[in-house]
Design a protein around this motif. Structure first.
Motif, short mmCIF file in Angstrom:
data_model
loop_
_atom_site.label_atom_id
_atom_site.label_comp_id
_atom_site.label_asym_id
_atom_site.label_seq_id
_atom_site.Cartn_x
_atom_site.Cartn_y
_atom_site.Cartn_z
N TYR A 230 0.84 -1.19 0.00
CA TYR A 230 0.00 0.00 0.00
C TYR A 230 0.88 1.24 0.00
O TYR A 230 2.05 1.20 0.39
CB TYR A 230 -0.98 0.02 1.18
N SER A 231 0.30 2.33 -0.49
CA SER A 231 1.01 3.62 -0.59
C SER A 231 0.00 4.73 -0.35
O SER A 231 -1.13 4.64 -0.82
CB SER A 231 1.64 3.77 -1.96
N PRO A 232 0.39 5.78 0.40
CA PRO A 232 1.68 5.99 1.03
C PRO A 232 1.83 5.16 2.30
O PRO A 232 0.87 4.54 2.75
CB PRO A 232 1.68 7.49 1.34
N ALA A 326 -5.25 10.01 -1.78
CA ALA A 326 -5.85 8.75 -1.35
C ALA A 326 -4.80 7.66 -1.19
O ALA A 326 -3.68 7.76 -1.71
CB ALA A 326 -6.91 8.30 -2.36
N THR A 327 -5.16 6.62 -0.46
CA THR A 327 -4.32 5.44 -0.31
C THR A 327 -4.64 4.46 -1.43
O THR A 327 -5.79 4.29 -1.81
CB THR A 327 -4.58 4.77 1.05
N ALA A 328 -3.61 3.83 -1.97
CA ALA A 328 -3.80 2.72 -2.92
C ALA A 328 -3.28 1.45 -2.28
O ALA A 328 -2.24 1.47 -1.60
CB ALA A 328 -3.06 3.00 -4.22
N LEU A 329 -3.98 0.36 -2.46
CA LEU A 329 -3.59 -0.93 -1.88
C LEU A 329 -3.75 -2.01 -2.93
O LEU A 329 -4.76 -2.03 -3.66
CB LEU A 329 -4.44 -1.23 -0.64
N THR A 330 -2.76 -2.88 -3.04
CA THR A 330 -2.82 -3.97 -4.02
C THR A 330 -2.67 -5.31 -3.33
O THR A 330 -1.88 -5.46 -2.39
CB THR A 330 -1.75 -3.80 -5.12
N VAL A 331 -3.45 -6.28 -3.79
CA VAL A 331 -3.42 -7.65 -3.28
C VAL A 331 -2.92 -8.55 -4.40
O VAL A 331 -3.47 -8.55 -5.51
CB VAL A 331 -4.82 -8.11 -2.83
N VAL A 332 -1.87 -9.30 -4.13
CA VAL A 332 -1.34 -10.25 -5.11
C VAL A 332 -2.12 -11.55 -5.03
O VAL A 332 -2.22 -12.18 -3.96
CB VAL A 332 0.16 -10.51 -4.86
N ALA A 385 -6.81 -1.11 -5.54
CA ALA A 385 -7.93 -0.19 -5.33
C ALA A 385 -7.48 0.98 -4.48
O ALA A 385 -6.43 0.93 -3.83
CB ALA A 385 -9.11 -0.91 -4.68
N ARG A 386 -8.31 2.03 -4.47
CA ARG A 386 -8.01 3.22 -3.69
C ARG A 386 -9.09 3.48 -2.65
O ARG A 386 -10.22 3.01 -2.77
CB ARG A 386 -7.88 4.45 -4.60
N GLY A 387 -8.72 4.24 -1.64
CA GLY A 387 -9.67 4.65 -0.61
C GLY A 387 -9.09 5.81 0.17
O GLY A 387 -7.91 6.14 0.03
N LYS A 388 -9.90 6.43 1.03
CA LYS A 388 -9.41 7.62 1.73
C LYS A 388 -8.34 7.28 2.76
O LYS A 388 -7.58 8.16 3.17
CB LYS A 388 -10.57 8.36 2.40
N ASN A 389 -8.26 6.03 3.18
CA ASN A 389 -7.17 5.55 4.03
C ASN A 389 -6.98 4.06 3.77
O ASN A 389 -7.62 3.49 2.87
CB ASN A 389 -7.44 5.85 5.51
N VAL A 390 -6.11 3.42 4.55
CA VAL A 390 -5.82 2.01 4.29
C VAL A 390 -7.04 1.13 4.54
O VAL A 390 -7.29 0.16 3.81
CB VAL A 390 -4.62 1.54 5.15
N GLU A 423 -4.99 2.69 12.29
CA GLU A 423 -6.13 3.56 11.95
C GLU A 423 -7.33 3.23 12.81
O GLU A 423 -8.06 4.13 13.24
CB GLU A 423 -6.48 3.42 10.47
N GLY A 424 -7.54 1.93 13.08
CA GLY A 424 -8.66 1.53 13.92
C GLY A 424 -8.52 2.04 15.34
O GLY A 424 -9.49 2.48 15.97
#
Length: 427
Positions: A230-232, A326-332, A385-390, A423-424
């Motif tokens: 994920y980034s950033p 936004a945060t981007a996160l990728t799942v392999v 995918a992207r979202g406002k946070n992780v 974040e939680g």
């Protein structure tokens, strides 16, 4: 401009996807590419180890910029050969690519430039390496000096395991990469990745990320090339990024230039965030995989123009990189059996459905067989995918994963877990 992109993995699909959107890109070729890249580039059958064939293709197609995705062609000197032909190249030449091609080279450079990193020794003799183990506590890190596809690092918890790793490396367990070994103290802290672009003089930051190397949930099991990212990376605060630029990146670029090996391209620093501050674990001389996928998902702007500026020594005059907040996160999604014996040939469907709500699926190890998309490698697709946070990016990525039908595949279900917990707790 006309661009040739070298590579066939998820990193190259992400680069090609973003390059094809660049205003300055008129035609994009990919060699050899993959089915995903074929949607945004013309894939061509070129062997990157045949430098003359690549040069002839570039001349015949009036290629203005060569972008080298993987590390092996860089270490092999493809950039040197094409620059000699007058073609602009994004990526370092052979001498500068030693930063990734030889871990011992990088450790010695850190010592000369006073760059913070783990204490180490390097040996080309097995007996001397075994004897020097006594200088280190446990756990201890044993590294094959050369390129080992991301698998040449052993964190040994016992003296017996450390000795066995050294025996294995000198015994050919990692091929030529193990002809020399580096022994390091084991640093403690959280890992993060930092990226910068440079033309050998000017340097600009290019984002941060965190990846997940272990194959199983909870960071257990064998090391892999990366099961998600994920980034950033929020742990790499602006203050820490400034320290990384000042204490690690800048002295590296300055030293390389001063020693007649100017570095041009992307500089990818793997970092350990220790109690004493950020320390360099190792350098890569290309974008990470799957870190590239999340960086390209967030990047906005003309990537082709930025890469050309790096290649032509004009980075100081280029428009600074811009990234979505936004945060981007990728799942392999990998083939069952990865990373040891991945099951190839498994059918894959549902990618269109996965992308319906804005996710992007990058092809990493796919092929087409009789009109059907199938797995052709260990890491097969990268669902991004992207979202406002992780937390939100993770939910969006796994919603897309669940729309994909890949019976012979698997993935981790906890990508981003550290930041999700933070974040939680702060919610």
């Amino acid at each position: 401009m006309n661009i040739l992109l070298i590579g066939s993995g998820g990193r190259e699909h992400a680069l090609g996807w973003r390059l094809a959107q660049s205003k300055s890109c008129s035609k994009l070729y990919a060699a050899p590419g993959n089915p995903g890249l074929g949607e945004c580039a013309e894939c061509v059958a070129l062997d990157s180890s045949d430098h003359q064939a690549v040069a002839e293709f570039c001349r015949s197609k009036a290629v203005d910029l060569l972008v080298i995705g993987p590390e092996a062609p860089l270490v092999d000197g493809l950039g040197d050969s094409l620059r000699a032909e007058g073609i602009a190249v994004f990526g370092p030449d052979r001498a500068a690519a030693q930063l990734e091609g030889s871990k011992g080279f990088t450790k010695d450079l850190c010592a000369r430039a006073n760059i913070p990193t783990a204490a180490y020794v390097r040996h080309a003799d097995k007996s001397a390496a075994l004897a020097d183990l006594e200088r280190f506590g446990l756990p201890v890190v044993i590294k094959a000096d050369g390129l080992a596809a991301g698998k040449g690092v052993i964190i040994a918890e016992t003296s017996e395991a450390a000795s066995a790793a050294i025996e294995d490396m000198f015994g050919g367990g990692f091929g030529d990469a193990g002809a020399e070994v580096v022994i390091e103290e084991c640093m403690t802290g959280e890992e993060a990745s930092f990226f910068a672009l440079t033309d050998g003089e000017a340097i600009v930051p290019f984002g941060s990320a965190q990846d997940h190397k272990r194959v199983g949930d909870g960071d257990v099991g064998l090391n892999t090339g990366g099961m998600g990212a994920y980034s950033p990376a929020p742990v790499l605060t602006p203050e820490l990024e400034s320290r990384v630029m000042e204490e690690i990146i800048q002295p590296t670029v300055d030293t390389m230039r001063a020693e007649g090996m100017p570095y041009s391209g992307v500089l990818y620093a793997g970092l350990m965030l220790t109690s004493e501050g950020p320390k360099l674990i190792e350098y890569n001389c290309r974008f990470g995989d799957p870190e590239c996928q999340v960086l390209m998902t967030r990047f906005s702007g003309d990537l082709a123009a930025l890469m050309l500026a790096c290649a032509t020594g004009e980075l100081a005059q280029a428009v600074a990189p811009k990234f979505d907040s936004a945060t981007a996160l990728t799942v392999v999604m990998a083939a069952k059996g990865y990373p040891t014996k991945p099951e190839k040939g498994g059918a894959i469907s549902g990618i269109e459905a996965a992308e319906a709500d804005g996710a992007k699926v990058f092809h990493a190890g796919t092929a087409e067989k009789d009109g059907q998309l199938v797995a052709s490698g260990g890491r097969v697709i990268n669902v991004t995918a992207r979202g406002k946070n992780v937390i939100y990016a993770q939910k969006a990525a796994y919603a897309a994963v669940d729309r994909i039908d890949f019976p012979s595949g698997f993935c981790r279900r906890d990508i981003g877990w550290r930041e999700v917990e933070r974040e939680g707790a702060n919610a």
